[in-house]
Structures are given as structure tokens and as C-alpha cells.
Design an enzyme around this catalytic site. Structure first.
Site, mmCIF file in Angstrom:
data_model
loop_
_atom_site.group_PDB
_atom_site.id
_atom_site.type_symbol
_atom_site.label_atom_id
_atom_site.label_comp_id
_atom_site.label_asym_id
_atom_site.label_seq_id
_atom_site.Cartn_x
_atom_site.Cartn_y
_atom_site.Cartn_z
ATOM 1 N N ASP A 291 0.818 -1.212 0.000
ATOM 2 C CA ASP A 291 0.000 0.000 0.000
ATOM 3 C C ASP A 291 0.850 1.259 0.000
ATOM 4 O O ASP A 291 0.346 2.356 -0.238
ATOM 5 C CB ASP A 291 -0.962 0.005 1.188
ATOM 6 C CG ASP A 291 -0.264 0.006 2.539
ATOM 7 O OD1 ASP A 291 0.981 -0.161 2.589
ATOM 8 O OD2 ASP A 291 -0.957 0.148 3.565
ATOM 9 N N TYR B 38 12.089 2.958 -2.070
ATOM 10 C CA TYR B 38 11.439 1.651 -1.942
ATOM 11 C C TYR B 38 10.057 1.658 -2.580
ATOM 12 O O TYR B 38 9.754 0.839 -3.457
ATOM 13 C CB TYR B 38 11.328 1.251 -0.468
ATOM 14 C CG TYR B 38 10.281 0.185 -0.234
ATOM 15 C CD1 TYR B 38 10.375 -1.056 -0.867
ATOM 16 C CD2 TYR B 38 9.183 0.414 0.596
ATOM 17 C CE1 TYR B 38 9.405 -2.037 -0.674
ATOM 18 C CE2 TYR B 38 8.216 -0.558 0.798
ATOM 19 C CZ TYR B 38 8.330 -1.780 0.158
ATOM 20 O OH TYR B 38 7.373 -2.743 0.335
ATOM 21 N N LYS C 10 8.664 -0.277 -6.032
ATOM 22 C CA LYS C 10 7.509 -1.176 -6.042
ATOM 23 C C LYS C 10 6.445 -0.669 -7.024
ATOM 24 O O LYS C 10 5.823 -1.471 -7.729
ATOM 25 C CB LYS C 10 6.916 -1.300 -4.641
ATOM 26 C CG LYS C 10 7.773 -2.094 -3.673
ATOM 27 C CD LYS C 10 7.951 -3.547 -4.088
ATOM 28 C CE LYS C 10 6.658 -4.332 -3.973
ATOM 29 N NZ LYS C 10 6.871 -5.777 -4.329
#
Length: 253
Positions: free
Chosen positions: A122, A145, A149
Site C-alpha cells: 500500500d 522503496y 515497487k
């Protein structure tokens, strides 16, 4: 089915491997993992060797990925560099695994004609002042990060639209449970509390997080793998939304 679980020696991945083998008595699982600091052989100890295989390799290795996918009916990709602080120090490693590695695995799955489920986070949605994200919310990553993703997710969506690949995405909220790396909030605070050490809290600790027990996440992953529509995104969260400081206080109590 024979499943390839990339990153299956990590926290959520190893819990999913155990979940799948327990829930589906006729399935076999191959784990593809390069066994970095978060991926540990010990996480997969005591599994039935007749139904389980560990392949030590990098998902960014084309030959290794293709060989691992061969003979499998589906791919579940957990493989990722996954800590915000580490991504700030070494963003290149995150791009290599989370973006390029996802591309390599997608290509291998597409060529083999098998389903690819991308396990995302999320955090690709960024921060919300009010409310929470839906599957239609724009991506707004705030760290290397989460950006890496998000990049992997966009590749999955592009493969589904451009090539008709049977690829889809699940985005989970904050997991906790057995075999989690001690750099994460809950295991870190538990270990520090047991040792009588200070418990680290960023700022005032009022950042709200949605918490999901890892086995509940595994059940959601199984549902999406079996019943999800290619090209779709599925959010999964738990009923518990708490400020970080409240989580820490409960651990102390």
C-alpha cells in the site's frame, strides 16, 4: 498445481509457502530466493522435501528465472528489497530487484503462458491526510522503496494490457507475524521491550497504519491467485488501524 514463489524465504513469502502447502494437499512449491539478509533458509525449515524445493538464485537472472518457471502453473512474486531506510541508502539495489527483477520474471511467466501474481504494498499510494486508498487511487510513492515497487506494478499492468499476460497485483497493508525481520516496528519493539532497551518511535508516533496478520494476508493472496482477474489490482487490509505510538504502548503493556 506447482507454484513458483519468488522471494519465498522472506517474511510474508515463507508464511505463504507454509499456508499453501497446508491448505492444498496436492500442490508442490518451488521457492526462488537469493537468500539476502531478509530471506533465510531457516524460514523454510522442516517443510516436506517431497513437496518443496528451494532454488537459490536472483529473479533478475534471466536464465535462472526461466528455468525456475518451467513446469510451474503460476508464479507468485514476493521478491523485493523492502525497507524504506535501506532504500534511501542504496536505491540502486531496489531498482534492480523490484523493477528489473519483476520484468525478468514477467517475461519468463509470459513466455511460459502462466499466471503471475505480483505481491505489492500500500506504500505505492503515498500518504493520506484523510481516508484511505482504493484500487483507483493514483500512485504517489514517497521513497525509493515505494517508487521501485510502483515501477514493478506498472510493468505488471503494462504486460497485462500490451501482451494480454495473465498478470495481476495485490497490495497489502502492514503485515506482522512469525518470522518477520527484527528491523520492522512490531518485532523490533517486542525484542527491545524484552531486553529492557528503548523503543524507537519516529516523531510523535501519530502516523496511522493499517495492520494485517500475515496469515490473513496469505488467505487473501490465495483468493486473488485463484479468482482474480488478469490486469486488475486488489487491495487487502485488516480491521486494525492504529497510530504507531498506540501499537508501541500495547506492546509495552
Amino acid at each position: 498445481m506447482r507454484l513458483l514463489v519468488a522471494g519465498g524465504a522472506g517474511f510474508i513469502g515463507s508464511n505463504y509457502v507454509r499456508w499453501r502447502l497446508a491448505e492444498s494437499a496436492d500442490d508442490t512449491v518451488a521457492v526462488l530466493d537469493k537468500l539476502t539478509y531478509a530471506g533465510r533458509r531457516e524460514n523454510l525449515a522442516d517443510l516436506d522435501e517431497g513437496r518443496f524445493e528451494l532454488i537459490e538464485a536472483d529473479i533478475a537472472d534471466r536464465d535462472a528465472a526461466r528455468a525456475a518457471v518451467e513446469g510451474c502453473d503460476a508464479v507468485v512474486n514476493f521478491a523485493a528489497e523492502s525497507h524504506v531506510d535501506r532504500s534511501i541508502e542504496a536505491p540502486g539495489e531496489f531498482i534492480t530487484t523490484d523493477v528489473y527483477g519483476t520484468y525478468v520474471l514477467l517475461e519468463a511467466a509470459r513466455d511460459a503462458g502462466v499466471r503471475h501474481l505480483q505481491v505489492s504494498t500500500d506504500e505505492v499510494y503515498g500518504d493520506f491526510e484523510l481516508g484511505s486508498a482504493t484500487e483507483e487511487s493514483p500512485l504517489n510513492p514517497s521513497s525509493p522503496y515505494s517508487a521501485s515497487k510502483a515501477g514493478g506494478d506498472l510493468l505488471v499492468s503494462a504486460f497485462a494490457r500490451t501482451y494480454g499476460a495473465a498478470a495481476l497485483i495485490i497490495r497489502a497493508s502492514n503485515n506482522y507475524g512469525p518470522r518477520q525481520h527484527p528491523e520492522k516496528l512490531i518485532p523490533l519493539c517486542v525484542l527491545n521491550a524484552l531486553a529492557g532497551d528503548p523503543l524507537p518511535v519516529y516523531g510523535d508516533g501519530m502516523q496511522v497504519r493499517n495492520w494485517l496478520y500475515v496469515e490473513d494476508c496469505c488467505a487473501a493472496i490465495d483468493t486473488v491467485l485463484e479468482r482474480g482477474e488478469p490486469g486488475e489490482v486488489y487491495n487487502v487490509g485488516g480491521p486494525d488501524e492504529l497510530p504507531n505510538i498506540e501499537v508501541v504502548r500495547r506492546i509495552l503493556a
